[in-house]
Scaffold this active site. Structure first.
Site, mmCIF file in Angstrom:
data_model
loop_
_atom_site.group_PDB
_atom_site.id
_atom_site.type_symbol
_atom_site.label_atom_id
_atom_site.label_comp_id
_atom_site.label_asym_id
_atom_site.label_seq_id
_atom_site.Cartn_x
_atom_site.Cartn_y
_atom_site.Cartn_z
ATOM 1 N N SER A 133 -12.934 -41.320 -41.592
ATOM 2 C CA SER A 133 -12.067 -42.404 -42.048
ATOM 3 C C SER A 133 -12.611 -42.905 -43.380
ATOM 4 O O SER A 133 -13.772 -43.316 -43.453
ATOM 5 C CB SER A 133 -12.061 -43.535 -41.020
ATOM 6 O OG SER A 133 -11.245 -44.612 -41.447
ATOM 7 N N LYS A 159 -8.860 -39.189 -43.191
ATOM 8 C CA LYS A 159 -7.956 -40.321 -42.958
ATOM 9 C C LYS A 159 -8.188 -41.315 -44.090
ATOM 10 O O LYS A 159 -9.319 -41.713 -44.342
ATOM 11 C CB LYS A 159 -8.256 -40.965 -41.599
ATOM 12 C CG LYS A 159 -7.712 -42.360 -41.387
ATOM 13 C CD LYS A 159 -7.852 -42.739 -39.919
ATOM 14 C CE LYS A 159 -8.394 -44.093 -39.690
ATOM 15 N NZ LYS A 159 -8.314 -44.485 -38.233
ATOM 16 N N LEU A 160 -7.110 -41.669 -44.762
ATOM 17 C CA LEU A 160 -7.210 -42.611 -45.878
ATOM 18 C C LEU A 160 -6.693 -43.975 -45.448
ATOM 19 O O LEU A 160 -5.585 -44.071 -44.888
ATOM 20 C CB LEU A 160 -6.385 -42.111 -47.074
ATOM 21 C CG LEU A 160 -6.724 -40.740 -47.648
ATOM 22 C CD1 LEU A 160 -5.740 -40.376 -48.761
ATOM 23 C CD2 LEU A 160 -8.161 -40.700 -48.162
ATOM 24 N N LYS A 161 -7.454 -45.014 -45.704
ATOM 25 C CA LYS A 161 -6.984 -46.366 -45.463
ATOM 26 C C LYS A 161 -6.024 -46.726 -46.591
ATOM 27 O O LYS A 161 -6.316 -46.481 -47.767
ATOM 28 C CB LYS A 161 -8.154 -47.348 -45.432
ATOM 29 C CG LYS A 161 -9.070 -47.168 -44.241
ATOM 30 C CD LYS A 161 -8.415 -47.547 -42.950
ATOM 31 C CE LYS A 161 -9.377 -47.547 -41.791
ATOM 32 N NZ LYS A 161 -8.738 -47.933 -40.506
ATOM 33 N N ASP A 187 -3.943 -44.640 -42.561
ATOM 34 C CA ASP A 187 -4.022 -45.749 -41.604
ATOM 35 C C ASP A 187 -3.800 -47.053 -42.350
ATOM 36 O O ASP A 187 -4.561 -47.388 -43.252
ATOM 37 C CB ASP A 187 -5.390 -45.773 -40.909
ATOM 38 C CG ASP A 187 -5.482 -46.824 -39.809
ATOM 39 O OD1 ASP A 187 -6.522 -46.900 -39.141
ATOM 40 O OD2 ASP A 187 -4.511 -47.579 -39.625
ATOM 41 N N ASN A 189 -3.492 -50.105 -40.766
ATOM 42 C CA ASN A 189 -3.981 -51.267 -40.022
ATOM 43 C C ASN A 189 -2.989 -52.426 -40.037
ATOM 44 O O ASN A 189 -3.341 -53.574 -40.351
ATOM 45 C CB ASN A 189 -5.356 -51.712 -40.539
ATOM 46 C CG ASN A 189 -6.448 -50.757 -40.115
ATOM 47 O OD1 ASN A 189 -6.938 -49.989 -40.918
ATOM 48 N ND2 ASN A 189 -6.801 -50.777 -38.853
ATOM 49 N N GLU A 212 -0.755 -44.112 -39.311
ATOM 50 C CA GLU A 212 -1.313 -44.884 -38.198
ATOM 51 C C GLU A 212 -1.038 -46.371 -38.374
ATOM 52 O O GLU A 212 -1.286 -46.935 -39.435
ATOM 53 C CB GLU A 212 -2.830 -44.631 -38.134
ATOM 54 C CG GLU A 212 -3.581 -45.272 -36.987
ATOM 55 C CD GLU A 212 -5.084 -44.947 -37.037
ATOM 56 O OE1 GLU A 212 -5.866 -45.673 -36.432
ATOM 57 O OE2 GLU A 212 -5.464 -43.949 -37.731
ATOM 58 N N ASP A 237 -2.252 -47.457 -32.942
ATOM 59 C CA ASP A 237 -3.659 -47.807 -32.690
ATOM 60 C C ASP A 237 -3.678 -49.197 -32.080
ATOM 61 O O ASP A 237 -3.631 -49.355 -30.853
ATOM 62 C CB ASP A 237 -4.451 -47.719 -34.020
ATOM 63 C CG ASP A 237 -5.895 -48.206 -33.946
ATOM 64 O OD1 ASP A 237 -6.617 -48.080 -34.946
ATOM 65 O OD2 ASP A 237 -6.296 -48.728 -32.880
ATOM 66 N N LYS A 261 -8.718 -45.521 -28.176
ATOM 67 C CA LYS A 261 -10.033 -46.152 -28.347
ATOM 68 C C LYS A 261 -10.395 -46.816 -27.027
ATOM 69 O O LYS A 261 -9.724 -47.793 -26.637
ATOM 70 C CB LYS A 261 -10.020 -47.207 -29.454
ATOM 71 C CG LYS A 261 -9.861 -46.673 -30.867
ATOM 72 C CD LYS A 261 -9.728 -47.814 -31.874
ATOM 73 C CE LYS A 261 -9.584 -47.290 -33.288
ATOM 74 N NZ LYS A 261 -9.314 -48.389 -34.272
ATOM 75 N N GLY A 289 -12.189 -44.540 -33.797
ATOM 76 C CA GLY A 289 -13.546 -45.061 -33.922
ATOM 77 C C GLY A 289 -13.545 -46.521 -34.310
ATOM 78 O O GLY A 289 -12.578 -47.016 -34.911
HETATM 79 C C1 NPQ Z 1 -9.152 -48.060 -37.239
HETATM 80 N N1 NPQ Z 1 -11.552 -47.695 -37.437
HETATM 81 O O1 NPQ Z 1 -8.945 -46.910 -36.910
HETATM 82 C C2 NPQ Z 1 -10.522 -48.651 -37.278
HETATM 83 C C3 NPQ Z 1 -10.600 -49.800 -38.250
HETATM 84 C C4 NPQ Z 1 -11.935 -50.477 -38.400
HETATM 85 C C5 NPQ Z 1 -12.836 -45.842 -38.270
HETATM 86 O O2 NPQ Z 1 -10.975 -46.735 -39.340
HETATM 87 C C6 NPQ Z 1 -16.362 -52.822 -37.969
HETATM 88 C C7 NPQ Z 1 -15.934 -52.548 -36.724
HETATM 89 C C8 NPQ Z 1 -15.572 -52.464 -39.004
HETATM 90 C C9 NPQ Z 1 -14.710 -51.887 -36.503
HETATM 91 C C10 NPQ Z 1 -13.538 -51.423 -39.843
HETATM 92 C C11 NPQ Z 1 -11.685 -46.805 -38.415
HETATM 93 C C12 NPQ Z 1 -14.344 -51.794 -38.801
HETATM 94 C C13 NPQ Z 1 -13.918 -51.500 -37.546
HETATM 95 C C14 NPQ Z 1 -12.361 -50.764 -39.662
HETATM 96 C C15 NPQ Z 1 -12.700 -50.839 -37.353
HETATM 97 O O3 NPQ Z 1 -8.205 -48.803 -37.466
HETATM 98 MG MG MG Z 2 -6.580 -47.491 -37.009
#
Ligand code: NPQ
Ligand code: MG
Length: 368
Positions: A133, A159-161, A187, A189, A212, A237, A261, A289
């Site tokens: 990620s 995976k690109l935010k 992703d 979010n 995502e 997610d 998750k 994750g």
């Molecule tokens: C997701 N995880 O899939 C989350 C977002 C995320 C790997 O992108 C601390 C704890 C910081 C949990 C930052 C990934 C975080 C976190 C991003 C979860 O949406």
């Molecule tokens: Mg996510």
């Protein structure tokens, strides 16, 4: 086969690089572990909540309260993980709190029974495909450099935010730089609204594996409409917090792929139920994750070794986030990470790392 006590341990580990998403930037991982103490074994569970309720409504301090006041009091000397889950069911939400207690109890019980979590869950793989990620970077050049470094390490999927205003050009640049074969997904979010549907449709030209959580976690109807407008598969997610929400999202066609998750759905037992549902419906799942350390990462590897996890997950090498992990580090071998096959979750904190952590609570469990 008894449970004598429960301990809560707190600490913090710096991230190797700041991790920027649409909901904020993290420079370190504040950590909470649950330790389930038996007569000759101990089990560990990692809480995935963040310090602030930015990813979901749960946050670390609240988890300490919920675990201490409502969950530990449910435990008995002979409680199984399954019993704990059913006793905790009347407590609404608080999925991440429940999950870390369940995980510690599961680890302890499996150690006492000399079984690995992978075997207990029904794993069919000895290694899992690893994706990475990638946070939002300060420039497109930085992004290309960072993605290039991860691909050179062997990660199988990127995976690109993304967030409004930092999306189309980002994806176009990476697709152009690394080619059509690259397994690529984004992703958001939950950073967009239904009004952005036409804008998000512009991502269809980049042959993405999935988008995502484009919309807010409770906007299921918005995802149903969006999934009809865009060709890129929608993956949920934050919206999936239980077996029922997973089935509902699939029944409504709000998504066609699910990011599982364990911490977000209340534990490994519920995560397996969601996996089994999706497998029965031919719906691809992958293991998400939460910047877990080796305790959570070890258990997630066991889950991701189930047959329905057909897409590379966000279970990256320890080094993706931490210079030193709390456990022996998990490393990338040809784009894959080995599934622990020893008893319990197959990992435990290194004493020298745990030394920097603080035991913040100890609970005695009444003998039956
Ligand atoms: C997701 N995880 O899939 C989350 C977002 C995320 C790997 O992108 C601390 C704890 C910081 C949990 C930052 C990934 C975080 C976190 C991003 C979860 O949406
Ligand atoms: Mg996510």
């Amino acid at each position: 086969m008894t449970l004598l006590g429960v301990e809560l341990w707190r600490g913090e580990i710096d991230l190797v690089s700041p991790f920027r998403t649409s909901f904020g930037t993290e420079a370190s991982r504040e950590l909470l572990y649950v330790r389930a103490v038996g007569d000759s074994h101990a089990g560990w569970g990692e809480c995935v909540a963040m310090v602030e309720p930015n990813y979901s409504s749960e946050y670390l301090e609240n988890c300490i309260q919920v675990v201490s006041r409502f969950l530990v009091p449910l435990l008995r000397a002979d409680s199984s993980a399954e019993e704990f889950v059913s006793l905790a069911a009347p407590i609404r939400g608080n999925y991440m709190s429940k999950a870390c207690v369940e995980a510690a109890l599961l680890d302890l019980r499996l150690r006492q029974q000399n079984i690995s979590l992978a075997k207990f869950l029904g794993a069919t793989k000895t290694r899992v495909a690893s994706g990475v990620s990638v946070g939002i970077q300060d420039s497109l050049d930085d992004l290309v450099r960072v993605v290039g470094e991860y691909l050179a390490l062997g990660y199988l999927r990127v995976k690109l935010k993304i967030e409004p205003g930092t999306d189309i050009e980002l994806v176009r640049t990476v697709r152009k730089e690394f080619g059509d074969e690259l397994l690529l997904q984004v992703d958001a979010n939950a950073a967009y609204t239904s009004a952005d549907a036409e804008h998000l449709k512009k991502l269809d030209e980049f042959n993405l594996l999935l988008i995502e959580q484009p919309l807010p976690e409770d906007d299921l109807a918005g995802h149903v409409k969006l999934a009809k407008i865009i060709n890129t598969p929608v993956c949920l997610d934050e919206s999936i917090t239980s077996f029922d929400t997973a089935r509902g999202a699939l029944d409504l066609e709000a998504c066609s792929i699910i990011n599982i998750k364990p911490g977000r759905v209340g534990g490994y037992l519920e995560a397996k139920k969601i996996h089994d549902l999706c497998l029965s419906r031919g719906v691809p799942v992958w293991c998400g994750g939460m910047l877990e350390t080796g305790i959570g990462r070890a258990a997630n590897l066991a889950l991701a070794a189930l047959p329905g996890f057909t897409l590379p997950g966000d279970i990256s090498a320890s080094a993706r986030y931490f210079a030193r992990d709390i456990t022996k580090p998990f490393t990338l071998e040809n784009g894959h990470i080995e599934v622990p096959n020893t008893v319990g979750i197959g990992a435990k904190p290194l004493p020298e790392m745990l030394a920097d952590f603080k035991k913040i609570a100890t609970f005695e469990i009444a003998a039956n």
